[in-house]
Write a protein that holds these residues in place. Structure first.
Motif, PDB file in Angstrom:
ATOM      1  N   HIS A 174       0.836  -1.208   0.000  1.00 26.88           N
ATOM      2  CA  HIS A 174       0.000   0.000   0.000  1.00 26.88           C
ATOM      3  C   HIS A 174       0.872   1.259   0.000  1.00 26.88           C
ATOM      4  CE1 HIS A 174      -2.447   3.292   1.670  1.00 26.88           C
ATOM      5  NE2 HIS A 174      -3.461   2.643   1.095  1.00 26.88           N
ATOM      6  N   ARG A 175       0.387   2.235  -0.799  1.00 24.04           N
ATOM      7  CA  ARG A 175       1.077   3.529  -0.812  1.00 24.04           C
ATOM      8  C   ARG A 175       0.171   4.581  -1.433  1.00 24.04           C
ATOM      9  NH1 ARG A 175       6.841   4.756  -3.854  1.00 24.04           N
ATOM     10  NH2 ARG A 175       6.110   6.694  -4.770  1.00 24.04           N
ATOM     11  N   GLN A 176       0.016   5.703  -0.732  1.00 18.89           N
ATOM     12  CA  GLN A 176      -0.693   6.880  -1.244  1.00 18.89           C
ATOM     13  C   GLN A 176      -2.049   6.538  -1.873  1.00 18.89           C
ATOM     14  OE1 GLN A 176       2.148   8.767  -3.851  1.00 18.89           O
ATOM     15  NE2 GLN A 176       3.472   9.418  -2.167  1.00 18.89           N
ATOM     16  N   GLY A 177      -2.864   5.799  -1.154  1.00 25.02           N
ATOM     17  CA  GLY A 177      -4.212   5.497  -1.614  1.00 25.02           C
ATOM     18  C   GLY A 177      -4.330   4.358  -2.602  1.00 25.02           C
ATOM     19  N   HIS A 178      -3.244   3.669  -2.854  1.00 26.43           N
ATOM     20  CA  HIS A 178      -3.265   2.540  -3.798  1.00 26.43           C
ATOM     21  C   HIS A 178      -2.807   1.263  -3.102  1.00 26.43           C
ATOM     22  CE1 HIS A 178      -4.021   5.065  -7.310  1.00 26.43           C
ATOM     23  NE2 HIS A 178      -3.101   5.905  -6.848  1.00 26.43           N
ATOM     24  N   GLU A 179      -3.506   0.173  -3.361  1.00 25.41           N
ATOM     25  CA  GLU A 179      -3.122  -1.139  -2.829  1.00 25.41           C
ATOM     26  C   GLU A 179      -2.873  -2.100  -3.985  1.00 25.41           C
ATOM     27  OE1 GLU A 179      -4.987  -4.795  -0.131  1.00 25.41           O
ATOM     28  OE2 GLU A 179      -5.625  -2.723   0.261  1.00 25.41           O
ATOM     29  N   VAL A 180      -1.800  -2.845  -3.866  1.00 25.60           N
ATOM     30  CA  VAL A 180      -1.478  -3.879  -4.847  1.00 25.60           C
ATOM     31  C   VAL A 180      -1.317  -5.194  -4.085  1.00 25.60           C
ATOM     32  CG1 VAL A 180       0.102  -4.672  -6.639  1.00 25.60           C
ATOM     33  CG2 VAL A 180      -0.278  -2.214  -6.315  1.00 25.60           C
ATOM     34  N   ASP A 181      -2.143  -6.170  -4.438  1.00 17.85           N
ATOM     35  CA  ASP A 181      -2.085  -7.482  -3.804  1.00 17.85           C
ATOM     36  C   ASP A 181      -1.394  -8.461  -4.749  1.00 17.85           C
ATOM     37  OD1 ASP A 181      -3.559  -6.494  -1.623  1.00 17.85           O
ATOM     38  OD2 ASP A 181      -5.446  -6.894  -2.654  1.00 17.85           O
ATOM     39  N   VAL A 182      -0.359  -9.088  -4.264  1.00 15.59           N
ATOM     40  CA  VAL A 182       0.378 -10.088  -5.041  1.00 15.59           C
ATOM     41  C   VAL A 182       0.180 -11.438  -4.359  1.00 15.59           C
ATOM     42  CG1 VAL A 182       2.626 -10.826  -5.912  1.00 15.59           C
ATOM     43  CG2 VAL A 182       2.081  -8.374  -5.759  1.00 15.59           C
ATOM     44  N   THR A 183      -0.507 -12.353  -5.050  1.00 19.50           N
ATOM     45  CA  THR A 183      -0.802 -13.675  -4.489  1.00 19.50           C
ATOM     46  C   THR A 183      -0.021 -14.742  -5.246  1.00 19.50           C
ATOM     47  OG1 THR A 183      -3.034 -12.976  -3.864  1.00 19.50           O
ATOM     48  CG2 THR A 183      -2.603 -15.340  -3.933  1.00 19.50           C
ATOM     49  N   LEU A 184       0.747 -15.535  -4.513  1.00 15.29           N
ATOM     50  CA  LEU A 184       1.567 -16.598  -5.081  1.00 15.29           C
ATOM     51  C   LEU A 184       0.984 -17.934  -4.650  1.00 15.29           C
ATOM     52  CD1 LEU A 184       4.905 -14.989  -3.859  1.00 15.29           C
ATOM     53  CD2 LEU A 184       3.724 -14.550  -6.012  1.00 15.29           C
ATOM     54  N   SER A 185       0.806 -18.846  -5.575  1.00 11.43           N
ATOM     55  CA  SER A 185       0.202 -20.138  -5.220  1.00 11.43           C
ATOM     56  C   SER A 185       0.878 -21.289  -5.939  1.00 11.43           C
ATOM     57  CB  SER A 185      -1.297 -20.139  -5.537  1.00 11.43           C
ATOM     58  OG  SER A 185      -1.519 -20.130  -6.925  1.00 11.43           O
ATOM     59  N   GLY A 186       0.898 -22.428  -5.251  1.00  7.13           N
ATOM     60  CA  GLY A 186       1.467 -23.650  -5.809  1.00  7.13           C
ATOM     61  C   GLY A 186       1.110 -24.813  -4.902  1.00  7.13           C
ATOM     62  N   PRO A 187       1.369 -26.035  -5.334  1.00  6.07           N
ATOM     63  CA  PRO A 187       0.998 -27.217  -4.544  1.00  6.07           C
ATOM     64  C   PRO A 187       1.622 -27.214  -3.153  1.00  6.07           C
ATOM     65  CG  PRO A 187       1.608 -27.846  -6.769  1.00  6.07           C
ATOM     66  CD  PRO A 187       1.990 -26.413  -6.620  1.00  6.07           C
ATOM     67  N   VAL A 188       0.865 -27.667  -2.174  1.00  3.44           N
ATOM     68  CA  VAL A 188       1.391 -27.825  -0.816  1.00  3.44           C
ATOM     69  C   VAL A 188       2.579 -28.783  -0.865  1.00  3.44           C
ATOM     70  CG1 VAL A 188       0.905 -28.751   1.483  1.00  3.44           C
ATOM     71  CG2 VAL A 188      -0.798 -27.329   0.328  1.00  3.44           C
ATOM     72  N   GLY A 189       3.674 -28.406  -0.254  1.00  2.00           N
ATOM     73  CA  GLY A 189       4.859 -29.260  -0.235  1.00  2.00           C
ATOM     74  C   GLY A 189       5.882 -28.919  -1.304  1.00  2.00           C
TER      75      GLY A 189
END
Length: 206
Positions: A174-189
């Motif tokens: 988050h910065r100056q009224g803007h939010e950027v969500d970065v989601t990383l996903s992969g198999p458990v393990g």
């Protein structure tokens, strides 16, 4: 030559032949110096590749710079991954892994409490078999960010019919009224600690 001498000669030849056969047979299991075990058909056993979901150590990363909507940031993503754009969300995928980048307007910065009270219930409703949510404040090169980790089932593969249990890391910048969500996903393990750290550490405001 007498019958006794002929018999003795036959015995000697037979013993020598047996010794030679035994020696040649004992060396057929492993090629000298190769360290690879031969298969039943005589061919070397195939070398194992990375386990499913493991991103190769030699993976190259390239900078992603959004061209629409909020463009005030960059983040590195794995080179060669398929890209999909939908509204304020861009997704990069390869096999069982993905990087999802979403932008939003946010007057106040996210906190561990706001993510727990707002984001977790949303994801619980959207994610199949959502479980193990954990919210924390962590440091990345861009500064302090809120990290949400959780698990969930993938969609059923239309070809194999299989479902993969996935692990997620969601970083809220988050910065100056803007939010950027970065989601990383992969198999458990899957051993993706270093790749996911490389992506999350590469985020930078412009």
């Amino acid at each position: 030559m007498s019958y006794a001498r002929k018999s003795a000669g036959v015995v000697v030849v037979t013993v020598i032949a047996a010794v030679i056969a035994g020696c040649s047979g004992s060396s057929s299991g492993t090629a000298s110096g190769s360290g690879s075990t031969a298969s039943a058909g005589g061919n070397p056993a195939p070398t194992e590749s990375n386990p499913p979901g493991d991103i190769p150590d030699n993976q190259v990363y390239v900078a992603y710079r959004p061209t629409g909507g909020f463009t005030g940031f960059t983040v590195k993503v794995p080179e060669g991954w398929a890209r999909t754009d939908k509204g304020r969300t861009t997704v990069f995928t390869d096999k069982l892994n993905s990087v999802t980048i979403t932008t939003a307007t946010a007057v106040t910065a996210p906190t561990a409490a706001s993510v727990t009270n707002t984001v977790v219930p949303q994801l619980q409703a959207q994610t199949i078999k959502f479980s193990s949510p954990k919210v924390s404040q962590v440091e990345r090169r861009a500064g302090s960010v809120v990290l949400l980790t959780y698990q969930g089932d993938s969609a059923t593969d239309p070809v194999t019919g299989k479902v993969v249990r996935d692990a997620f890391e969601r970083y809220a910048f988050h910065r100056q009224g803007h939010e950027v969500d970065v989601t990383l996903s992969g198999p458990v393990g899957a051993d993706n600690v270093d790749p996911w750290r490389a992506v999350s550490d590469s985020f930078a405001w412009r």
